[in-house]
Design a protein around this motif. Structure first.
Motif, PDB file in Angstrom:
ATOM      1  N   SER A  82       0.807  -1.216   0.000  1.00 32.57           N
ATOM      2  CA  SER A  82       0.000   0.000   0.000  1.00 32.57           C
ATOM      3  C   SER A  82       0.842   1.270   0.000  1.00 32.57           C
ATOM      4  CB  SER A  82      -0.921   0.018   1.224  1.00 32.57           C
ATOM      5  OG  SER A  82      -0.158  -0.044   2.432  1.00 32.57           O
ATOM      6  N   VAL A  83       2.127   1.156   0.261  1.00 31.38           N
ATOM      7  CA  VAL A  83       3.014   2.319   0.329  1.00 31.38           C
ATOM      8  C   VAL A  83       3.623   2.584  -1.038  1.00 31.38           C
ATOM      9  CG1 VAL A  83       5.092   3.294   1.381  1.00 31.38           C
ATOM     10  CG2 VAL A  83       3.531   1.894   2.747  1.00 31.38           C
ATOM     11  N   ALA A  84       3.420   3.817  -1.539  1.00 31.94           N
ATOM     12  CA  ALA A  84       3.934   4.190  -2.863  1.00 31.94           C
ATOM     13  C   ALA A  84       5.116   5.137  -2.779  1.00 31.94           C
ATOM     14  CB  ALA A  84       2.822   4.845  -3.685  1.00 31.94           C
ATOM     15  N   LYS A  85       5.321   5.750  -1.622  1.00 33.35           N
ATOM     16  CA  LYS A  85       6.404   6.729  -1.490  1.00 33.35           C
ATOM     17  C   LYS A  85       6.860   6.799  -0.030  1.00 33.35           C
ATOM     18  CE  LYS A  85       7.292  11.719  -2.104  1.00 33.35           C
ATOM     19  NZ  LYS A  85       6.714  13.007  -2.550  1.00 33.35           N
ATOM     20  N   VAL A  86       8.169   6.897   0.162  1.00 32.90           N
ATOM     21  CA  VAL A  86       8.747   7.048   1.497  1.00 32.90           C
ATOM     22  C   VAL A  86       9.731   8.204   1.459  1.00 32.90           C
ATOM     23  CG1 VAL A  86      10.224   6.012   3.273  1.00 32.90           C
ATOM     24  CG2 VAL A  86       8.504   4.613   2.107  1.00 32.90           C
ATOM     25  N   TYR A 137       3.654   7.280   2.246  1.00 33.68           N
ATOM     26  CA  TYR A 137       2.449   7.778   1.596  1.00 33.68           C
ATOM     27  C   TYR A 137       1.887   6.708   0.665  1.00 33.68           C
ATOM     28  CZ  TYR A 137       4.473  12.267   3.046  1.00 33.68           C
ATOM     29  OH  TYR A 137       5.023  13.291   3.773  1.00 33.68           O
ATOM     30  N   ASP A 138       0.558   6.728   0.478  1.00 33.51           N
ATOM     31  CA  ASP A 138      -0.040   5.799  -0.468  1.00 33.51           C
ATOM     32  C   ASP A 138      -0.051   6.418  -1.866  1.00 33.51           C
ATOM     33  OD1 ASP A 138      -2.164   7.610  -0.584  1.00 33.51           O
ATOM     34  OD2 ASP A 138      -3.532   6.357   0.605  1.00 33.51           O
ATOM     35  N   ALA A 139      -0.658   5.720  -2.832  1.00 30.94           N
ATOM     36  CA  ALA A 139      -0.637   6.176  -4.216  1.00 30.94           C
ATOM     37  C   ALA A 139      -1.372   7.497  -4.417  1.00 30.94           C
ATOM     38  CB  ALA A 139      -1.242   5.102  -5.112  1.00 30.94           C
ATOM     39  N   ASP A 140      -2.283   7.846  -3.508  1.00 30.48           N
ATOM     40  CA  ASP A 140      -3.024   9.101  -3.602  1.00 30.48           C
ATOM     41  C   ASP A 140      -2.331  10.246  -2.862  1.00 30.48           C
ATOM     42  OD1 ASP A 140      -5.064   7.909  -5.103  1.00 30.48           O
ATOM     43  OD2 ASP A 140      -6.057   7.185  -3.274  1.00 30.48           O
ATOM     44  N   GLY A 141      -1.151   9.970  -2.305  1.00 33.63           N
ATOM     45  CA  GLY A 141      -0.424  11.003  -1.585  1.00 33.63           C
ATOM     46  C   GLY A 141      -0.845  11.156  -0.135  1.00 33.63           C
ATOM     47  N   LYS A 142      -1.656  10.234   0.362  1.00 38.39           N
ATOM     48  CA  LYS A 142      -2.104  10.302   1.750  1.00 38.39           C
ATOM     49  C   LYS A 142      -1.034   9.747   2.673  1.00 38.39           C
ATOM     50  CE  LYS A 142      -5.640   8.544   4.908  1.00 38.39           C
ATOM     51  NZ  LYS A 142      -6.854   7.668   5.034  1.00 38.39           N
ATOM     52  N   LEU A 143      -0.790  10.457   3.768  1.00 38.20           N
ATOM     53  CA  LEU A 143       0.180  10.009   4.759  1.00 38.20           C
ATOM     54  C   LEU A 143      -0.359   8.770   5.483  1.00 38.20           C
ATOM     55  CD1 LEU A 143       2.861  10.640   6.308  1.00 38.20           C
ATOM     56  CD2 LEU A 143       1.452  11.888   7.960  1.00 38.20           C
TER      57      LEU A 143
END
Length: 311
Positions: free
Chosen positions: A249-253, A290-296
């Motif tokens: 579920s994590v798209a960005k760190v 963050y997830d794919a929608d940019g949510k923390l």
């Protein structure tokens, strides 16, 4: 000898014993420790281990430079051994890394060239990994489990290591992972062509029921901090790195550390972030996911298992 002299002698013996105990306690942090078994890749008791990791790290970081790191490979398959406290030894000496034996092929490359830092080529990183594994197999720090060959691993990170009062002299860190039969991470430190330390640990991401979508590996602290002996007086600039695992579920760190920040590389369920620190710090790296929608979806400041302050 008269009665007064006998009484003085009797009083002197406890004082001498007490002084001796104090000296031995102090020396435990300055003399070279004897080899300790390679970690616990066993998952039993992981929660408690993570709660204790900050305190344990503070003790381990004060130990003098040793032939290999805090741990060495131990047997038992999925039931491996548990980490133990090193026993000091006044006769431990460094053994030069043996010449690696030829292998059919080398390790897999990292997902991006950005995981090879400070001018370290893939060939140099692969050679470093091979030296660490050969050192392990040689018996200098051998355990019950064969660490395998370089072709069993994939290189996740290679970067320079900064010497400090605990381990003088700059060198190179190589971080590699073996997927099977059980996921194992290795952090190897090499200086002047010789293996200085090997740390091994398993992936705890699926062990702790309330673990968040990002797991900052507590065994990787050596990659972002210097010796406790140098607290408040680090050698700068300092190359740092943070490694760990992420859920799908994590798209960005992102990671911020002192005056530096970085977006992590996501590599097959793992994350690797690195930067260069130019100021002394007291807080550990701040990690966000963050997830794919940019949510923390993850903030290390809210992670009860993460030590926010440095030892």
């Amino acid at each position: 000898m008269n009665d007064d002299e006998q009484r003085q002698g009797a009083q002197g013996e406890p004082d001498f014993e007490e002084q001796l105990r104090e000296l031995l306690a102090e020396d435990a942090y300055t003399i070279q420790p004897s080899p300790a078994p390679y970690p616990a890749i066993r998952r039993r008791g992981v929660v408690e281990r993570r709660r204790r990791v900050a305190a344990a790290g503070a003790v381990l970081v004060t130990l003098a430079a040793m032939p290999v790191g805090a741990y060495a490979l131990s047997g038992g398959g999925s039931g491996g051994g548990v980490a133990t406290t090193p026993t000091p030894s006044v006769s431990a000496t460094r053994v030069p890394s043996p010449t690696p034996s030829p292998t059919p092929s080398g390790p897999a490359r990292p997902a991006t060239d950005g995981q090879l830092l400070d001018g370290i080529t893939f060939e140099r990183a692969a050679d470093g990994l091979e030296k660490c594994l050969a050192y392990q197999r040689s018996g200098a720090m051998a355990g019950d489990t064969d660490p395998g060959t370089p072709q069993d691993y994939g290189i996740v990170l290679a970067m320079r290591s900064t010497g400090d009062s605990n381990t003088p002299g700059d060198g190179m860190y190589v971080v590699a992972v073996r997927e099977k039969p059980e996921e194992i991470y290795l952090i190897c430190n090499i200086k002047n062509g010789e293996t200085q330390g090997i740390t091994g640990f398993g992936n705890d991401a699926d062990v702790i029921p309330d673990e968040g979508p990002v797991l900052i590996d507590p065994n990787g602290g050596k990659l972002y901090q210097q010796s406790l002996l140098d607290r408040g007086n680090w050698k700068l600039p300092f190359r740092w790195a943070v490694i760990g695992s992420v859920r799908p579920s994590v798209a960005k760190v992102t990671v911020s550390y002192g005056d530096s920040s970085a977006e992590a590389v996501l590599d097959h369920g793992r994350f690797v972030a690195s930067g260069v620190l130019n100021q002394q710090v007291t807080l550990a790296p701040h990690v966000k996911g963050y997830d794919a929608d940019g949510k923390l979806v993850y903030d290390s400041d809210e992670d009860k298992y993460y030590q926010r302050t440095l030892p």
